[in-house]
Write a protein that holds these residues in place. Structure first.
Motif, PDB file in Angstrom:
ATOM      1  N   UNK A 171       4.449 -86.791 -16.222  1.00  0.00           N
ATOM      2  CA  UNK A 171       4.465 -86.301 -15.006  1.00  0.00           C
ATOM      3  C   UNK A 171       4.245 -87.373 -14.064  1.00  0.00           C
ATOM      4  N   UNK A 172       3.318 -88.394 -14.487  1.00  0.00           N
ATOM      5  CA  UNK A 172       2.841 -89.484 -13.748  1.00  0.00           C
ATOM      6  C   UNK A 172       4.063 -90.578 -13.640  1.00  0.00           C
ATOM      7  N   UNK A 173       4.471 -90.503 -14.827  1.00  0.00           N
ATOM      8  CA  UNK A 173       5.807 -91.595 -14.801  1.00  0.00           C
ATOM      9  C   UNK A 173       7.002 -91.264 -14.030  1.00  0.00           C
ATOM     10  N   UNK A 174       7.272 -89.725 -14.008  1.00  0.00           N
ATOM     11  CA  UNK A 174       8.151 -89.479 -13.343  1.00  0.00           C
ATOM     12  C   UNK A 174       8.112 -89.460 -11.769  1.00  0.00           C
ATOM     13  N   UNK A 175       6.633 -89.380 -11.499  1.00  0.00           N
ATOM     14  CA  UNK A 175       6.386 -89.170 -10.090  1.00  0.00           C
ATOM     15  C   UNK A 175       6.538 -90.817  -9.546  1.00  0.00           C
ATOM     16  N   UNK A 176       6.127 -91.647 -10.381  1.00  0.00           N
ATOM     17  CA  UNK A 176       6.502 -92.994 -10.070  1.00  0.00           C
ATOM     18  C   UNK A 176       7.559 -93.576  -9.781  1.00  0.00           C
TER      19      UNK A 176
END
Length: 171
Positions: A141-146
């Motif tokens: 999720x963090x990678x997608x958010x970035x």
């Protein structure tokens, strides 16, 4: 004397009487911000401003509900036509209103909260047969958010994926 102003101090009256352009009120808890905003709305209506031209935004559903109740008590049925909501609710309404201008999108979209997102990523990891210890849902999720923060869509992210992890997140 106008009953709207009866219970307000001088600074509050000044804010309520401000009628030209937007007004931002910042003050501590319990200082009367909601009272000022609801009285300002009532005053604007008294001056002939159409209810649908008034926008009042809060941060929480609880605050929006309380403000709506107070405005209704002051102005009655006109309150139903006022744009009074949370930031999220207002933005969702605006997106639904304007979505026709975005190719491929419809009004039937759903906004996922953080727990919905987590469930979706876990389901995707399962379907891709990926170990959720190696690909933790929160890090995915963090990678997608970035990527979203730099306005990168899935196709662009896949094209720039530089390692196995990013390739799988792109999938």
């Amino acid at each position: 004397m106008n009953p709207i102003f009866d219970t307000l101090n001088d600074r509050q009256c000044e804010a309520v009487k401000h009628t030209e352009g937007p007004l931002l009120i910042t003050a501590g808890a319990g200082s009367g911000k909601t009272k000022v905003l609801t009285c300002r709305i009532a005053h604007l209506l008294e001056l002939g401003v159409a209810p649908y031209r008034i926008l009042a935004i809060t941060f929480t559903n609880k605050a929006a509900k309380e403000m709506k109740e107070r405005v209704t008590n002051l102005v009655g049925a006109q309150a139903d036509s006022i744009w009074l909501s949370t930031f999220h609710s207002f933005c969702a309404k605006l997106l639904r209103f304007e979505v026709d201008g975005f190719h491929g999108y419809t009004r039937n979209f759903t906004i996922y909260d953080s727990s919905d997102q987590l469930v979706l990523v876990k389901d995707c990891l399962k379907k891709l047969n990926l170990d959720d210890k190696q690909f933790t849902p929160r890090s995915v999720l963090g990678t997608i958010s970035s990527a979203k923060n730099v306005l990168m869509d899935a196709k662009a992210f896949a094209a720039k994926a530089s390692d196995f992890y990013e390739q799988k997140v792109a999938d």
